[in-house]
Design a protein around this motif. Structure first.
Motif, PDB file in Angstrom:
ATOM      1  N   PRO A  12       0.840  -1.203   0.000  1.00  0.00           N
ATOM      2  CA  PRO A  12       0.000   0.000   0.000  1.00  0.00           C
ATOM      3  C   PRO A  12       0.871   1.247   0.000  1.00  0.00           C
ATOM      4  O   PRO A  12       1.872   1.318   0.713  1.00  0.00           O
ATOM      5  N   TRP A  15       0.114   6.205  -3.963  1.00  0.00           N
ATOM      6  CA  TRP A  15      -0.710   6.253  -5.170  1.00  0.00           C
ATOM      7  C   TRP A  15      -1.966   5.402  -5.065  1.00  0.00           C
ATOM      8  O   TRP A  15      -2.986   5.714  -5.670  1.00  0.00           O
ATOM      9  N   SER A  16      -1.887   4.317  -4.318  1.00  0.00           N
ATOM     10  CA  SER A  16      -3.028   3.417  -4.213  1.00  0.00           C
ATOM     11  C   SER A  16      -2.873   2.514  -2.993  1.00  0.00           C
ATOM     12  O   SER A  16      -1.783   2.000  -2.744  1.00  0.00           O
ATOM     13  N   ARG A  18      -5.087  -0.192  -2.571  1.00  0.00           N
ATOM     14  CA  ARG A  18      -5.493  -1.530  -3.030  1.00  0.00           C
ATOM     15  C   ARG A  18      -4.516  -2.105  -4.043  1.00  0.00           C
ATOM     16  O   ARG A  18      -4.226  -3.296  -4.032  1.00  0.00           O
ATOM     17  N   ARG A  19      -4.008  -1.273  -4.926  1.00  0.00           N
ATOM     18  CA  ARG A  19      -3.076  -1.754  -5.953  1.00  0.00           C
ATOM     19  C   ARG A  19      -1.651  -1.478  -5.467  1.00  0.00           C
ATOM     20  O   ARG A  19      -1.131  -0.378  -5.623  1.00  0.00           O
ATOM     21  N   SER A  20      -1.073  -2.498  -4.892  1.00  0.00           N
ATOM     22  CA  SER A  20       0.210  -2.293  -4.215  1.00  0.00           C
ATOM     23  C   SER A  20       1.415  -2.492  -5.122  1.00  0.00           C
ATOM     24  O   SER A  20       2.503  -2.019  -4.815  1.00  0.00           O
ATOM     25  N   LEU A  22       3.292  -1.376  -7.967  1.00  0.00           N
ATOM     26  CA  LEU A  22       3.399  -0.249  -8.890  1.00  0.00           C
ATOM     27  C   LEU A  22       4.857   0.096  -9.174  1.00  0.00           C
ATOM     28  O   LEU A  22       5.714  -0.015  -8.304  1.00  0.00           O
ATOM     29  N   PHE A  98      -4.042  -0.290 -13.950  1.00  0.00           N
ATOM     30  CA  PHE A  98      -3.944   0.939 -13.149  1.00  0.00           C
ATOM     31  C   PHE A  98      -2.739   1.763 -13.571  1.00  0.00           C
ATOM     32  O   PHE A  98      -1.629   1.244 -13.711  1.00  0.00           O
ATOM     33  N   ARG A 100      -1.174   6.159 -13.366  1.00  0.00           N
ATOM     34  CA  ARG A 100      -1.348   7.567 -13.028  1.00  0.00           C
ATOM     35  C   ARG A 100      -0.155   8.358 -13.580  1.00  0.00           C
ATOM     36  O   ARG A 100       0.971   7.851 -13.601  1.00  0.00           O
ATOM     37  N   GLU A 115       0.956  -0.106 -13.074  1.00  0.00           N
ATOM     38  CA  GLU A 115       0.800  -1.354 -12.334  1.00  0.00           C
ATOM     39  C   GLU A 115       1.639  -2.447 -12.991  1.00  0.00           C
ATOM     40  O   GLU A 115       1.932  -2.389 -14.187  1.00  0.00           O
ATOM     41  N   GLU A 605      -5.344   4.308   6.192  1.00  0.00           N
ATOM     42  CA  GLU A 605      -6.233   3.682   5.208  1.00  0.00           C
ATOM     43  C   GLU A 605      -5.997   2.180   5.080  1.00  0.00           C
ATOM     44  O   GLU A 605      -6.804   1.475   4.471  1.00  0.00           O
TER      45      GLU A 605
END
Length: 912
Positions: A12, A15-16, A18-20, A22, A98, A100, A115, A605
């Motif tokens: 975690p 940037w995210s 849930r999507r760890s 990256l 994913f 960004r 991702e 979070e």
């Protein structure tokens, strides 16, 4: 374009949550900084020609072709690189979605986030995307051969890092069940669960797999002997070591047909079946000897090859294994049919795909001869030509699910076999003409028992129903009601993290648990230092989570680790955010305090829905995080009249406050008083407000985790701000005529907190001040300003590591801040830290206080200890801190509408 940096996030992150997984690439667009895509001649045509599948990217328009619409209308190159990197992975068989792209405070420099499924493939895709876009910009094209090379490289990287089909099935089932897992980095070991609850697996060998069972299964002849003695049907056979024993061995098993195979072999290597002549037997003997020095000669049994998987004493799946073959169509040769079969996208090298490509070997040519075929033979429609004698998937065979077909007696036999050999997970090879009938009726036999059996044939059969064979494995390792996790308490903030982490760990140890915790001065397990260093990142957290003795994890989680790699865990039980202040700004593209708050919010979070987020009610940047969490929120405050605390507790919420001189827990209308702040050594007699706040946070975190008030109180009374328990955190030394204080304050917020204590000192106050060189100029000015208002005399020093600044520059900025705030300020500059500390200690006045804010805490403490400080039994009692700047009332004066709870009995009032 120029790639400035590529880093990988594995948990975690900023940037995210849930999507760890990256990749973050810092990309300088250089000459393209002000040139959107619609102003680059031929770019749209070139990129769509290279990657026409980009039409499937919706992007912000939210429809098919949306991204290409953006490219036509004009978008910046960083955004295009993001989409190209994602599409390259998609084309290589690694679907990801994913991404960004954000411009940094440096014009023309972007952070491109994508991702990944496999780390190295993700990093490669980021670089390849830049290369592709640059080629289209420069030439209008990206050669097809270059694209194919990129995709081949990506596939190879994915293959190299893949877990393998059996491990992959286990890991996916673990994720479904919410069981955390880690790769241990040695011998392909996988850890399931954390700390004391962990289990380990290597492929399909588990914690419960006994070495005796594995050794026996590896001894094929020994296995048959044990099974035969148990009344289980096995082939008649014998082990030989020399060629001159072969003829006698053939006679012993009853003559032809026979099987010859290596004693210690697997995956069908060196096995020859259905041998009917002496010449073939000689060739088979040589093939077996290439694999093992000892050779097994067995009677050959006619029938179909089956694999029965037994997990934890129960049959989990059954598969019929069909040897590698091709099926005629009346037109193609065997060689052409083989090529067509191998072109099946399900087939790959080794165990990488659902099926394995068929490769011809010695036994293949023998089978062709035996069937009267050559590679040029054209088979009739539906005619089958077998190319391998054994039915192993690793040699190109296929699997047909027969789980629902096996006879109950055969199930009973298979389960007995696994128990008899002593394996928790066993692959039992059965040869029988009909698996639906008892083995004894059809002359079927158990030919082999395998430890660490592959799951591929069961989870991905060529024909039939896929079986979730990983589920019974996880149920065996973690039966219903068995925990897989240990409690994780994660703490973050700008200041006070290490002290609060240590205090929280100290409180949790009162429960009798083995506590592992990470801090800026080391990683600790129980009573011992496991690893020294500034260990507040994911690597140190993993050390704790991997340790099989740890029952509770308390993890300091600093900004740097979150930005570099993300958190080491996907979820925690309690997340504590102490404060957010202006520190480390301008580093790692975090330029504002609001961005810094977003970094710290990652910890909050990540808390599980049934967990607790502990937030500082006195810090608006922290309280704002409550809107982004899924867990239960609790607050702490130095102000008992805080409106947020009042409204929160009126709704039945949990809180901790400093009220009437007490550290107290609030729950609805109840007040559970823990202890007077003045009696808590960490607070230095109640006169260090920031330490009271730290104690509130730690107490509330522990209480939320179920720790009794008595244990919290005992911990607070036994925890001291000493160089032993909290090095560099308000360590006060009595040097007889004067005192020295060592603290790691290094930013404006921590200076202000420290000032609340220093200004109350009755004698002269000398400050040895400095700052890390990577702080902004304005931050250094502020430290100078704050120092001028805190100390009577100041010595400015610098860190040994200036972090890129010229020597003396940071000191000059601090001096400028001193002069602006107090033109007649008494100060001198002594850049060497050791010399500066010695100077301050040598010139300290009677009853004075020397405050040392060092780079190296250990060095500063050693310089003080050589002067033989006096041990104070208790901190000197000065005026206690005043909550919210108000007058402190008697401890017996109750806060309005709050019942004081002081006895041990009443302090056990349940709050959950």
């Amino acid at each position: 374009m120029k790639i400035l940096k590529i880093q990988t996030l594995r948990g975690p992150n900023y940037w995210s949550i849930r999507r760890s997984k990256l990749v973050v690439m810092r990309l300088d667009l250089e000459e393209l900084a002000d040139q959107p895509s619609n102003q680059i001649p031929g770019f749209y045509d070139g990129v769509t020609r290279a990657l026409p599948s980009l039409v499937e990217h919706f992007c912000s328009p939210g429809c098919r072709g949306g991204f290409l619409q953006r490219v036509q209308e004009g978008t910046m190159m960083g955004h295009i690189v993001e989409h190209v990197a994602l599409e390259l992975q998609e084309l290589a068989g690694m679907p990801v979605g994913f991404g960004r792209t954000r411009e940094t405070s440096t014009p023309g420099t972007y952070q491109v986030v994508i991702e990944y499924q496999h780390e190295q493939a993700g990093r490669y895709a980021a670089r390849a995307a830049v290369r592709l876009c640059q080629s289209v910009i420069d030439t209008g094209d990206y050669p097809q051969e270059e694209l194919e090379k990129d995709l081949d490289d990506l596939r190879d990287l994915a293959t190299d890092s893949a877990l393998g089909p059996s491990t992959e099935a286990i890991v996916k089932e673990a994720e479904t069940k919410g069981i955390p897992w880690l790769e241990l980095g040695a011998r392909h070991l996988i850890q399931l669960g954390y700390g004391v609850h962990q289990k380990r697996m290597q492929a399909t060998l588990s914690n419960y797999t006994g070495i005796l069972g594995v050794e026996l299964a590896s001894d094929k002849e020994g296995t048959k002997r044990v099974l035969r003695d148990a009344g289980i049907p096995v082939p008649r056979g014998i082990t030989i070591n020399y060629l001159d024993e072969l003829e006698e061995a053939i006679a012993y098993v009853g003559g032809y047909p026979i099987v010859i195979k290596p004693l210690n072999g697997n995956h069908g290597r060196g096995i020859t079946i259905d041998i009917n002549s002496w010449e073939t037997a000689l060739e088979a003997y040589d093939a077996a000897r290439d694999v093992s020095s000892a050779v097994i000669v067995e009677r050959f049994y006619t029938g179909r090859d089956h694999r029965v998987l037994v997990v934890n004493g129960k049959v989990a799946a059954v598969a019929e294994r069909v040897p590698a073959h091709v099926v005629g169509n009346g037109r193609s040769t065997i060689e052409e049919l083989l090529e067509q079969t191998n072109n099946d996208p399900r087939r790959g090298e080794g165990h990488d795909n659902v099926l394995t490509k068929i490769e011809l070997d010695r036994t293949s040519w023998q089978l062709l001869d035996k069937q009267g075929y050559t590679l040029s033979t054209i088979l009739d429609d539906s005619e089958i030509c077998y190319l391998r004698a054994t039915a192993n998937l690793s040699t190109g065979g296929i699997a047909v699910d027969r789980t629902d077909d096996i006879h109950p007696e055969n199930i009973w036999i298979a389960q007995r076999v696994a128990k008899t050999i002593g394996l928790d997970i066993a692959g039992i090879d059965v040869v029988t003409p009909d698996i639906t009938r008892p083995l004894r009726e059809v002359d079927g036999v158990i030919v082999e028992v395998n430890a660490a059996p592959g799951f591929r044939m069961h989870v991905c059969p060529s024909v039939g129903i896929p079986r979730n064979v990983a589920e019974p494995v996880l149920d065996m390792l973690f039966p219903t009601g068995t925990p897989s996790r240990i409690p994780i308490i994660a703490l973050t903030g700008t200041n006070g993290k290490t002290t609060t982490t240590r205090l929280t760990a100290h409180i949790m140890r009162q429960t009798g648990k083995v506590v592992g915790y990470t801090t800026t001065d080391g990683t600790y397990i129980g009573d011992y230092l496991a690893e020294p260093g500034d260990n507040t990142g994911p690597q140190s957290a993993q050390l704790i989570l991997q340790d099989p003795t740890v029952e509770v994890a308390v993890l300091e989680s600093a900004r740097g680790g979150i930005l570099r790699s993300g958190l080491a865990f996907n979820s925690c039980d309690v997340g504590v955010v102490l404060n957010v202040a202006a520190d480390h700004l301008g580093i790692s593209d975090i330029d504002t305090i609001e961005q810094m708050a977003r970094v710290k919010s990652v910890v909050a979070e990540t808390v599980m829905p049934n967990g607790y987020v502990v937030l500082n009610a006195d810090d608006p940047l922290v309280t704002e995080m409550a809107s982004r969490v899924n867990a239960q929120v609790v607050y702490f405050s130095m102000n008992p009249d805080c409106e947020l605390i009042k409204s929160h507790t009126q709704k039945g919420g949990l809180a901790a406050v400093y009220e009437n001189g007490y550290l107290s827990i609030l729950k609805g209308d109840w007040t559970l008083r823990i202890e007077q702040a003045a009696n808590v050594p960490l607070t230095l007699g109640g006169r260090a407000p920031f330490q009271i706040a730290n104690a509130l946070a730690a107490s509330l975190a522990a209480f939320a985790q179920g720790v009794d008030i008595q244990d919290i109180r005992a911990a607070l009374l036994s925890f001291r701000a000493s160089s032993g328990q909290t090095p560099g955190r308000m360590n006060l030394f009595n040097l007889g005529d004067y005192h020295a204080l060592v603290d790691y304050a290094h930013n404006a917020h921590s200076y202000e907190a420290l000032a609340g204590f220093v200004r109350n000192w009755p004698g002269e106050r000398i400050g040895v001040v400095g700052s890390p060189g990577d702080r902004r100029d304005e931050d250094l000015l502020t430290l100078g300003t704050l120092s001028a208002g805190m100390f009577d005399r100041i010595i400015i020093k610098e860190d040994d590591d200036t972090r890129g600044r010229p020597r003396g520059e940071a000191a000059r900025w601090i001096a400028r801040g001193l002069q602006q705030a107090k033109p007649d300020c008494r100060y001198e500059t002594v850049l060497d830290e050791t010399t500066a500390i010695q100077t301050a200690l040598d010139t300290a006045s009677l009853n004075g206080l020397v405050v040392i804010l060092p780079e190296s805490v250990n060095r500063a403490i050693k310089l003080i200890e050589v002067r033989r400080p006096i041990s104070d039994p208790e901190p000197t009692q000065l005026e206690p801190a005043k909550p919210n700047g108000t007058e402190v009332t008697s401890p017996t004066d109750n806060h309005a509408n709050v019942e004081p709870v002081e006895s041990s009995k009443n302090s056990e009032v349940p709050v959950r």
